[in-house]
Design an enzyme around this catalytic site. Structure first.
Site, PDB file in Angstrom:
ATOM      1  N   THR A 185       0.849  -1.200   0.000  1.00 17.84           N
ATOM      2  CA  THR A 185       0.000   0.000   0.000  1.00 17.84           C
ATOM      3  C   THR A 185       0.882   1.246   0.000  1.00 17.84           C
ATOM      4  O   THR A 185       2.082   1.160  -0.269  1.00 17.84           O
ATOM      5  CB  THR A 185      -0.994  -0.023   1.185  1.00 17.84           C
ATOM      6  N   ASN A 186       0.311   2.414   0.272  1.00 15.31           N
ATOM      7  CA  ASN A 186       1.086   3.664   0.287  1.00 15.31           C
ATOM      8  C   ASN A 186       0.625   4.532   1.453  1.00 15.31           C
ATOM      9  O   ASN A 186      -0.228   4.117   2.242  1.00 15.31           O
ATOM     10  CB  ASN A 186       0.933   4.381  -1.059  1.00 15.31           C
ATOM     11  N   ARG A 187       1.155   5.733   1.557  1.00 18.81           N
ATOM     12  CA  ARG A 187       0.931   6.564   2.749  1.00 18.81           C
ATOM     13  C   ARG A 187      -0.381   7.343   2.748  1.00 18.81           C
ATOM     14  O   ARG A 187      -0.626   8.131   3.643  1.00 18.81           O
ATOM     15  CB  ARG A 187       2.068   7.571   2.894  1.00 18.81           C
ATOM     16  N   SER A 188      -1.202   7.181   1.728  1.00 22.70           N
ATOM     17  CA  SER A 188      -2.414   8.001   1.658  1.00 22.70           C
ATOM     18  C   SER A 188      -3.339   7.739   2.849  1.00 22.70           C
ATOM     19  O   SER A 188      -3.607   6.596   3.205  1.00 22.70           O
ATOM     20  CB  SER A 188      -3.166   7.684   0.359  1.00 22.70           C
TER      21      SER A 188
END
Ligand code: C5P
Length: 420
Positions: free
Chosen positions: A218-221
Site C-alpha cells: 500500500t502507500n501513505r495516503s
C-alpha cells in the site's frame, strides 16, 4: 439556564449586516435561510444601509429591518432581539464590528444585541487582506474565539478594487449551511448549496494490493483529502458516493448525504467507481491507487520457513482511463496528481494524457502538503489552459476550491444544453 426552544416554532436568527462591499451577499444568505424555514430578523448598521437598501432586506426577511437602538414601538429592541434569538450571525463582519464586539462596546443596535444574547454567535469577517492580517484584527478574533464565538473565516479571492487575497466573505451557501448546522437543523443541511440535485462520486485512500491473505502493498495516503471532498460536495447539496480504501468517518450531520463504499484493491475500486460513475455528473479520483500489484497473490499465508518469496509485480488497471472511456456527456472528471518536481509541466502533461477536465496537482515535496497532513497546497489545472493556485490551507478549503471549479463547469454545461 439555557432557554428551551419549542421545536415546532421556526428557529429565530438575527442576521447582522455591517457596512462593507460584501453586504449585498447578505441578501443571498437571508434568502437561503428563509427558504430553509428560518425566521430571519435583519439588523443593519447605519453604514450597511449605504451599501444595500433596507427595503431589499425587509422584502426578503421575515421581519422589517431594524437599525436603531431607539425604536418608538419597542423601547429596548436590543434586549428583545438578543433574548429571543436562537442564533445571531453577522455577515459581513467588518474589522470595526469585531473590535466593538471584542471590546464590549454597545453603541449601536447590532453591537448591543451581540452583548444582550446568550445564543450562539457566528461572525463571518470580510475585509481587505491587509486589514484581515493586521494583528489588531487577529487579536480581536482570538478574543472572540476564546469566548466561544464561532468564526467562519473569509476566503481567498477577488476583493473590492480588483485585488486578490484573503478577506473575501465566505460563500453565502456556506454561511447558510453553517447557520443550519449550528441550529442543529441536520435535516436541512445540504439543501441549500450549488450542488443540490447533483450526484458526485469521490474516491479516497491508498489501495491495498494483496501479497497473501494477511499481507498487502500500500502507500501513505490517509484518505483525508478524499473525505474533505466528499463532505464539501455533501455540504453544497450533492448526493455523494465515497469509494474508499481507507477507513473514513463522515461528519454526522452530513452522513445521510454520503454513501460510503469500502474497497481494498485497485480492481475493487475500479469496479465500484465504474458502477457509481454511471449515474453521476461529477467523478473525482482523489485515491492514491497503487501502480503495481503482486501478479499472483499466494492463496495461503507465506511462511517464514518457506524462504524469502519472490514477488513479481504487474501494473494495476488505470481507473481514470476506464472512467474517461465510460464517461457520459457533460460528466465532469477530476484527477489528482502528487508530484515532487516540475510540478506544473508534469501536471499539464498528465491532464492531457488522462483526458480529465480538471487536474489537482500537489507538490508533495513541500512541508505540510499531501499525504497524511490536515493541510494541503495545490494548483488546479483545467483543460482550457487555466491554472488556479491554492496556497497552503486546510484540506477542506482545497475541497471547496475544487468544487467551485466543478460547479462553474456544471453551470456552463447547463447553459449550453437546453433543459427540457
Ligand atoms: O499517474 P498517476 O498515478 O500520478 O495519476 C494520478 C491520478 O490517477 C489520480 O487521480 C489517481 O486517483 C488516478 N489513478 C487511477 N488509476 C491508477 C493510478 C492512478 O485512476 N491505477
Amino acid at each position: 439556564m439555557e432557554p428551551v426552544r419549542d421545536s415546532l416554532r421556526p428557529p429565530r436568527v438575527v442576521l447582522g449586516v455591517c457596512g462593507g462591499i460584501a453586504a449585498y451577499k447578505a441578501v443571498d444568505v437571508c434568502r437561503r435561510l428563509v427558504d430553509a424555514g428560518v425566521h430571519v430578523v435583519p439588523v443593519m448598521t447605519v453604514e450597511a444601509t449605504r451599501f444595500v437598501g433596507e427595503v431589499t432586506f425587509s422584502a426578503l426577511a421575515s421581519e422589517p429591518v431594524q437599525t436603531s437602538l431607539f425604536d418608538e414601538s419597542s423601547p429596548i429592541p436590543h434586549t428583545v432581539l438578543g433574548q429571543t434569538a436562537d442564533l445571531v450571525v453577522v455577515a459581513p463582519a467588518t474589522a470595526q464590528l469585531l473590535a466593538r464586539y471584542a471590546g464590549g462596546f454597545s453603541d449601536d443596535l447590532l453591537s448591543a444585541t451581540l452583548l444582550a444574547t446568550r445564543a450562539p454567535v457566528l461572525v463571518c469577517p470580510a475585509m481587505h487582506t491587509e486589514m484581515w492580517e493586521h494583528p489588531a484584527v487577529q487579536e480581536n478574533l482570538a478574543t472572540l474565539l476564546r469566548r466561544g464565538v464561532h468564526v467562519l473565516e473569509p476566503e481567498e479571492g477577488r476583493l473590492a478594487g480588483g485585488d486578490v487575497g484573503a478577506g473575501r466573505l465566505a460563500d453565502p451557501a456556506t454561511i447558510a449551511q453553517r447557520v443550519l448546522e449550528l441550529l442543529g437543523r441536520d435535516e436541512v443541511v445540504g439543501t441549500q448549496g450549488d450542488l443540490v440535485g447533483v450526484r458526485v462520486v469521490v474516491s479516497a485512500g491508498g489501495t491495498r494490493e494483496p501479497i497473501d491473505p494477511v499481507r498487502f502493498l500500500t502507500n501513505r495516503s490517509s484518505g483525508k483529502q478524499g473525505l474533505a471532498l466528499a463532505e464539501s460536495a455533501a455540504r453544497r447539496g450533492a448526493e455523494v458516493t465515497l469509494v474508499t480504501a481507507a477507513p473514513l468517518v463522515v461528519r454526522p450531520e452530513l452522513a445521510a448525504r454520503v454513501t460510503v463504499v469500502g474497497v481494498e484493491s485497485a480492481s475493487d475500486m475500479e469496479r465500484a467507481m465504474l458502477a457509481a460513475a454511471a449515474g453521476a455528473q461529477v467523478v473525482v479520483m482523489a485515491a492514491a491507487v497503487a501502480d503495481f500489484r503482486p501478479k499472483a497473490p499466494a492463496e495461503h499465508k507465506l511462511a517464514k520457513g518457506d524462504g524469502v518469496p519472490e514477488i513479481v509485480l504487474e501494473p494495476t488497471p488505470d481507473i481514470l482511463a476506464a472512467l474517461s472511456n465510460a464517461r457520459r456527456p457533460g460528466q465532469v472528471l477530476v484527477g489528482f496528481a502528487a508530484e515532487t518536481h516540475d510540478v506544473l509541466a508534469h501536471g499539464r502533461a498528465k491532464l492531457e494524457r488522462k483526458r480529465v477536465d480538471l487536474l489537482v496537482v500537489n507538490d508533495v515535496s513541500q512541508p505540510g502538503v499531501g499525504f497524511d497532513h490536515d493541510t494541503n497546497a495545490v494548483v488546479i489545472l483545467d483543460d482550457a489552459g487555466s491554472s488556479f493556485d491554492i496556497p497552503l490551507t486546510t484540506k477542506s478549503a482545497v475541497a471547496d476550491a475544487v468544487f467551485d471549479r466543478v460547479s462553474a463547469r456544471l453551470s456552463a454545461h447547463e447553459r449550453k444544453t437546453p433543459q427540457p
